[in-house]
Motif scaffolding. Structure first.
Motif, short mmCIF file in Angstrom:
data_model
loop_
_atom_site.label_atom_id
_atom_site.label_comp_id
_atom_site.label_asym_id
_atom_site.label_seq_id
_atom_site.Cartn_x
_atom_site.Cartn_y
_atom_site.Cartn_z
N ARG A 121 0.85 -1.19 0.00
CA ARG A 121 0.00 0.00 0.00
C ARG A 121 0.89 1.24 0.00
O ARG A 121 1.88 1.30 0.72
CB ARG A 121 -0.94 -0.02 1.19
CG ARG A 121 -1.80 -1.29 1.23
CD ARG A 121 -2.66 -1.34 2.49
NE ARG A 121 -3.25 -2.65 2.67
CZ ARG A 121 -4.41 -3.05 2.13
NH1 ARG A 121 -5.08 -2.20 1.35
NH2 ARG A 121 -4.89 -4.25 2.36
N GLN A 124 2.71 8.19 1.71
CA GLN A 124 2.42 9.58 1.38
C GLN A 124 3.70 10.33 1.04
O GLN A 124 4.80 9.83 1.25
CB GLN A 124 1.71 10.29 2.55
CG GLN A 124 2.61 10.71 3.71
CD GLN A 124 2.79 9.63 4.75
OE1 GLN A 124 2.74 8.45 4.44
NE2 GLN A 124 2.99 10.03 5.98
N GLN A 509 -2.91 12.36 3.01
CA GLN A 509 -3.34 11.42 1.97
C GLN A 509 -4.38 10.47 2.54
O GLN A 509 -4.19 9.89 3.61
CB GLN A 509 -2.15 10.63 1.45
CG GLN A 509 -2.51 9.59 0.38
CD GLN A 509 -1.30 8.88 -0.16
OE1 GLN A 509 -0.76 9.25 -1.19
NE2 GLN A 509 -0.84 7.85 0.53
N ILE A 511 -6.82 7.17 1.30
CA ILE A 511 -7.04 6.20 0.23
C ILE A 511 -8.16 5.25 0.65
O ILE A 511 -8.08 4.61 1.71
CB ILE A 511 -5.76 5.38 -0.06
CG1 ILE A 511 -4.61 6.31 -0.45
CG2 ILE A 511 -6.02 4.38 -1.17
CD1 ILE A 511 -3.29 5.59 -0.63
N ASN A 513 -10.00 1.91 -0.62
CA ASN A 513 -9.70 0.83 -1.55
C ASN A 513 -10.55 -0.38 -1.24
O ASN A 513 -10.72 -0.75 -0.07
CB ASN A 513 -8.21 0.46 -1.47
CG ASN A 513 -7.82 -0.64 -2.43
OD1 ASN A 513 -8.04 -1.82 -2.18
ND2 ASN A 513 -7.23 -0.25 -3.55
N GLU A 538 -10.87 2.33 -6.24
CA GLU A 538 -9.98 3.08 -5.34
C GLU A 538 -10.22 4.57 -5.52
O GLU A 538 -10.48 5.05 -6.62
CB GLU A 538 -8.52 2.74 -5.63
CG GLU A 538 -7.53 3.44 -4.69
CD GLU A 538 -6.13 2.86 -4.80
OE1 GLU A 538 -5.93 1.72 -4.34
OE2 GLU A 538 -5.24 3.54 -5.37
N ARG A 540 -8.22 8.16 -4.16
CA ARG A 540 -7.10 8.76 -3.43
C ARG A 540 -7.30 10.27 -3.35
O ARG A 540 -7.64 10.92 -4.35
CB ARG A 540 -5.76 8.45 -4.11
CG ARG A 540 -5.42 6.99 -4.15
CD ARG A 540 -3.94 6.76 -4.48
NE ARG A 540 -3.55 7.36 -5.74
CZ ARG A 540 -3.70 6.79 -6.92
NH1 ARG A 540 -4.28 5.59 -7.00
NH2 ARG A 540 -3.29 7.40 -8.04
N GLU A 541 -7.10 10.80 -2.17
CA GLU A 541 -7.22 12.24 -1.94
C GLU A 541 -5.91 12.74 -1.35
O GLU A 541 -5.47 12.27 -0.30
CB GLU A 541 -8.37 12.54 -0.98
CG GLU A 541 -9.73 12.04 -1.47
CD GLU A 541 -10.82 12.17 -0.41
OE1 GLU A 541 -10.45 12.49 0.76
OE2 GLU A 541 -11.99 11.95 -0.72
N ASN A 572 -7.31 14.79 -6.41
CA ASN A 572 -8.14 13.62 -6.13
C ASN A 572 -8.19 12.75 -7.38
O ASN A 572 -8.21 13.26 -8.50
CB ASN A 572 -9.56 14.04 -5.74
CG ASN A 572 -9.58 14.91 -4.50
OD1 ASN A 572 -8.74 14.74 -3.61
ND2 ASN A 572 -10.51 15.85 -4.43
#
Length: 947
Positions: A121, A124, A509, A511, A513, A538, A540-541, A572
């Motif tokens: 995974r 950041q 960050q 995530i 998922n 997924e 992601r921000e 994003n």
């Protein structure tokens, strides 16, 4: 920045939430199904499909915990930099401009193109200065193994995996109690006659003989783990403390002076304790840059002396290795409610402090000061001397640039702190005998700060040197800065000029998922094996914010080269991904992966990969893969403001006329006939550039190819040979100030020449009016080619086992196109070093021989760097390139009893010092810092207690 969710964003968010409920429902429905025996399957880096075979269609290199311990290093970047596939990036051997982070650069394509994972995974970004993952957050003592995947993995893990993936697999199933305490240090014999002779010529001091043990480091790590709740759960917790002392460049003779650009003499700075001046007369209200006085105060008299080569040796006080103190702690917890519901959690915390110390600040010829002959600080002899030189009268004026080193105030220091934490929580389980699910939420954040001390403020200079239109009133506490007298500056005067710059930042960050993986109950008719698959979503921000105080944002610190402004942005991305493992024959498998990504900043991209592996006689596997990868521009590349900074190198039109370029060629860069041959070179090899972000950037695109073979002809021997090729387009980069300048002179092309802005004096470093525009754009191309070779062999001898292993990398091509499609500008860095090329040997390997007995082991390692050729016209020291380098390491491990283990070793046994290079090639301390062994012999010892 406000970002509106589109349809895909809403779909992803709803689907992930819905997946949690679906998984919970599946738990109830399937709970009473009988458990059946399964073949053990594992997840290998590069795919989320669990399989029985660790050799996939994409090559994966592995470094295990034993190899990590044998290295003796406890900084993760030092451990990984031993791999031939890794080039040195941010590390502890950088000082000026250091981010305080540690980053990894796979293949030399850049840390921003190397995706770093923990247990599969992503991590950041690292800090206010870096958009890449900071591996300081990873405790070396808890690493079970490191897996390095070559080739684009964007279809599996998302953007940024252009060069590949480095995955740290942590020891999250530890059992028992373990305490390790270690110490290490460096030792070097200072006997480099070449640079000692150069320093003798300058009258510089330097160390001789043994350095003793310095650069000491100490570490303590504690790990505990075990089962709980009647073995339904397991927890591993850890805590690590590490500290290392600073080492200054003055501790090694080969770094005790800064070599000039050619490496043929000790350079130095004209911003010196005895002030230098660059003076031009004002004629009819205009500065006449055709008349110049360049010199310093006469130490034996009241006037000025024209430049006699006097320079300040600023090197000794600079950090060669930064001090560092780091604490990290964390835990891995999993719990099995039943086969269908297994929650898990990973938490980690890290606090890191370091400081990058460099030479004292100074005025650095920054302020253009309008002066007259009524100046209260200049003596009569100085005034008369200038009037005679320029043919002026006492009523005339002149412009002056001052170079005075702040030796009265001490060195500058950038005090850097980072605090990061990461929380991963999720649930996994079986949906039925064939399918399982995994849903997780990963939140991580890093706060960081830079406190820059002891730098001089530009705004404090004019009134304190008596510039026209200013006033310094002693009664109001203003002290004149007496730069016109040798020894005239006091500590009190210097204190009035210093300021403190402060930067604070945070990167966050999140995530979301979720995926399902398993096997269908059908396959192709050509095989009895079934098709495996993964389907997932997924989101992601990423939020990035850096806040600069007024001193930083307005560029008031003279030693910074320009302003450091606020930076903030949000990116994003919503993604749908899938993988398929399709057995075509019992011996032939095809792997497919695809990912649809919708970025809030650059729109939608589709990445994919196709791979195949074919097994012959259970001993030979042939594999190949093709992938399309992307890297979306990061926050800094998109949103940072354009501002003035510095680039290292040379102005080919500076110095004596005709040395490098003709008058006609230099005229193309803006040099007039009268300036040609009269432009002063920067003594520090630093020039101005204008650079920054670009909101119009598009994602980079890459195609990656791999072809290889894995052979295991008998149980004790294995070998793999893999070829790769990475082709990049729309590369986000600058052309490079040096490239712009050189190609403008050689071609006259407006693409380059429009970006060269010379000051009225023709300079690109004196003051801030001259610079090279070097903006980011999707402008370049890259083509990388190479071959990895990995092999291992074991055989029993006496009462133990001898294990041999080889990890080698042969670089075939590292072609850079500054402007995509312009082949005349393209250059190949493979096997070369230059102002545009990092030292890149054609061949590099690590060969390890280890003898393993019942209660001890001994390992000898040979690290080899092939010869690199020099390309360029300036650096004379390395005109014949850098010869091949070999470093030998010896380590041993002894089990005193069942509980106590001692490990000790020496790296670089023969104390081989790194290759010296001139100022245009050095990354720090006259060498390629952190790539070759930088400080000589490294000794380490640790004691471990486990039960």
């Amino acid at each position: 920045m406000i970002v509106k969710k589109n349809a895909l964003a809403n779909a992803v968010s709803l689907a992930i939430v819905g997946g949690v409920f679906a998984a919970s429902f599946s738990t109830v429905v399937r709970a009473e199904e009988a458990d059946t025996a399964k073949v053990e399957r594992i997840e290998v880096t590069g795919s989320r499909i669990k399989r029985t075979d660790v050799e996939t269609s994409s090559p994966v290199m592995v470094m295990d915990a034993t190899q990590i311990k044998q290295s003796g290093y406890d900084r993760v970047e030092d451990i990984l930099n031993q791999l031939p596939q890794i080039e040195a990036a941010e590390n502890s051997f950088l000082a000026n401009g250091a981010t305080g982070t540690a980053t990894l650069d796979l293949r030399g394509l850049g840390s921003n193109r190397t995706l770093v994972l923990i247990n599969g995974r992503r991590m950041q970004a690292g800090s206010i200065y870096s958009q890449s993952a900071d591996v300081n957050q990873i405790p070396a003592s808890l690493i079970k193994r490191v897996e390095v995947l070559t080739g684009g993995a964007a279809a599996v893990y998302g953007a940024d995996a252009v060069a590949g993936v480095v995955n740290f697999v942590m020891n999250d199933d530890f059992e028992g109690f373990q305490l390790n305490a270690g110490a290490s240090g460096y030792q070097h014999n200072n006997d480099n006659k070449y640079i000692q002779g150069l320093m003798d010529n300058r009258g510089y001091d330097y160390p001789e003989g043994s350095s003793g043990v310095d650069g000491k480091a100490y570490s303590i790590d504690l790990t505990m783990g075990g089962n709980f709740a009647e073995d339904k759960g397991h927890a591993t917790v850890y805590a690590v403390w590490r500290r290392n002392d600073e080492l200054k460049q003055g501790t090694r003779d080969y770094s005790s002076c800064a070599l000039n650009s050619g490496g043929t003499a000790c350079g130095g700075s004209s911003t010196a304790p005895i002030p230098y001046f660059d003076i031009f007369p004002v004629v009819d209200g205009e500065v006449d840059f055709t008349q110049e006085y360049w010199g310093h105060l006469d130490p034996n008299g009241p006037g000025f002396v024209e430049d006699d080569g006097y320079r300040y040796n600023y090197a000794p006080v600079n950090h060669f290795m930064r001090p560092n103190e780091r604490f990290s702690a964390g835990a891995f917890v999993n719990y099995e409610v039943n086969d269908y519901f297994r929650p898990y959690m990973e938490v980690s915390f890290m606090h890191n402090r370091t400081a990058g110390q460099i030479a004292e600040s100074g005025t650095f010829f920054n302020n253009e000061l309008l002066m007259d002959y009524n100046n209260p600080l200049m003596n009569d002899a100085q005034k008369a001397q200038l009037q005679e030189y320029f043919g002026q009268t006492p009523d005339d004026q002149f412009v002056m640039y001052i170079g005075k080193r702040n030796v009265e105030g001490g060195p500058r220091s950038d005090n850097l702190e980072h605090t990061s934490y990461r929380i991963l929580t999720g649930v996994e389980g079986d949906l039925n005998d064939s399918w399982s699910y995994d849903i997780s939420y990963n939140y991580s954040a890093t706060t960081s700060s830079s406190i820059y001390i002891n730098d001089l403020l530009a705004t404090q200079i004019p009134d304190r040197v008596g510039a026209v239109g200013t006033e310094c009133v002693e009664e109001d506490g203003c002290l004149y800065y007496n730069v016109f007298e040798v020894g005239g500056v006091t500590a009190e005067q210097a204190d009035q000029l210093t300021g403190v710059g402060t930067l604070n930042g945070i990167v966050k960050q999140a995530i979301y998922n979720g995926f399902v993986s398993g096997e269908f109950d059908f396959g192709l008719p050509t095989t009895t094996n079934t098709i495996g698959a993964v389907f997932g979503l997924e989101r992601r921000e990423l939020d990035y914010e850096r806040t600069a105080d007024t001193i930083y944002s307005e560029g008031l610190l003279l030693g910074q080269g320009g302003p450091t402004e606020n930076l903030s942005g949000e990116i994003n991305v919503n993604e749908v991904f899938a993988e398929f493992a399709v057995p075509v024959l019992d011996t032939l498998n095809v792997n497919l992966a695809g990912r649809l990504s919708d970025f809030s900043t650059t729109g939608t991209d589709f990445t994919y990969s196709v791979g195949a592996d074919y097994t012959v006689a259970d001993a030979y596997k042939f594999r190949a893969s093709y992938a399309k990868a992307v890297r979306a521009p990061n926050v800094s590349e998109l949103f940072s403001s354009n501002g003035l900074g510095l680039w290292d190198g040379d102005d080919p039109c500076g110095g004596a006329a005709g040395e490098i370029l003709s008058a006609e060629q230099c005229a193309r860069t803006g040099v007039s006939a009268s300036q040609y041959g009269n432009i002063t070179d920067s003594p520090a090899n630093q020039y101005n550039e204008m650079s920054g972000g670009n909101t119009e950037l598009e994602p980079e695109e890459a195609k990656t190819y791999t072809v290889g073979v894995v052979a295991n002809p008998f149980d004790t021997f294995h070998v793999s040979v893999d070829y790769f090729r990475i082709e990049m387009e729309k590369v986000i980069d600058t052309i490079g100030a040096s490239t712009i300048l050189e190609n403008c002179a050689l071609t006259g092309d407006a693409t380059f020449c429009d970006n060269v802005v010379r000051s009225p004096s023709g300079s690109l470093w004196l003051g801030q009016e001259g610079y090279v525009n070097n903006a980011l754009a999707n402008i370049g191309g890259r083509t990388w080619e190479g071959v990895d070779i990995n092999s291992g062999y074991k055989y029993d001898i006496f009462n133990g086992t001898l294990a041999l292993s080889l990890n080698g990398f042969y670089s075939m091509k590292k072609e850079i196109e500054p402007i995509l499609g312009d082949s005349e500008l393209a250059y190949d860095c493979s096997g070369k070093i230059s102002s545009a090329c990092f030292a890149s040997p054609k061949w590099r390997h690590t060969l390890n021989a280890e003898y393993i007995a019942e209660d001890y082991s001994v390992a000898l390692k040979w690290r080899y760097y092939g010869k690199v050729d020099y390309e360029g016209s300036v650096d004379v020291l390395t005109a014949d390139g850098i010869s091949s380098y070999s470093f030998f390491d010896l380590s041993g491990n002894y089990a005193v009893n069942d509980y106590l283990t001692v490990t000790a070793g020496v790296n670089n046994i023969f104390d081989k010092e790194p290759p010296m290079v001139g100022g245009t090639l050095s990354t720090n301390a006259n060498t390629v810092a952190g790539f070759y062994d930088s400080l000589g012999r490294f000794m380490f010892m640790s004691v471990g207690l486990k039960f």
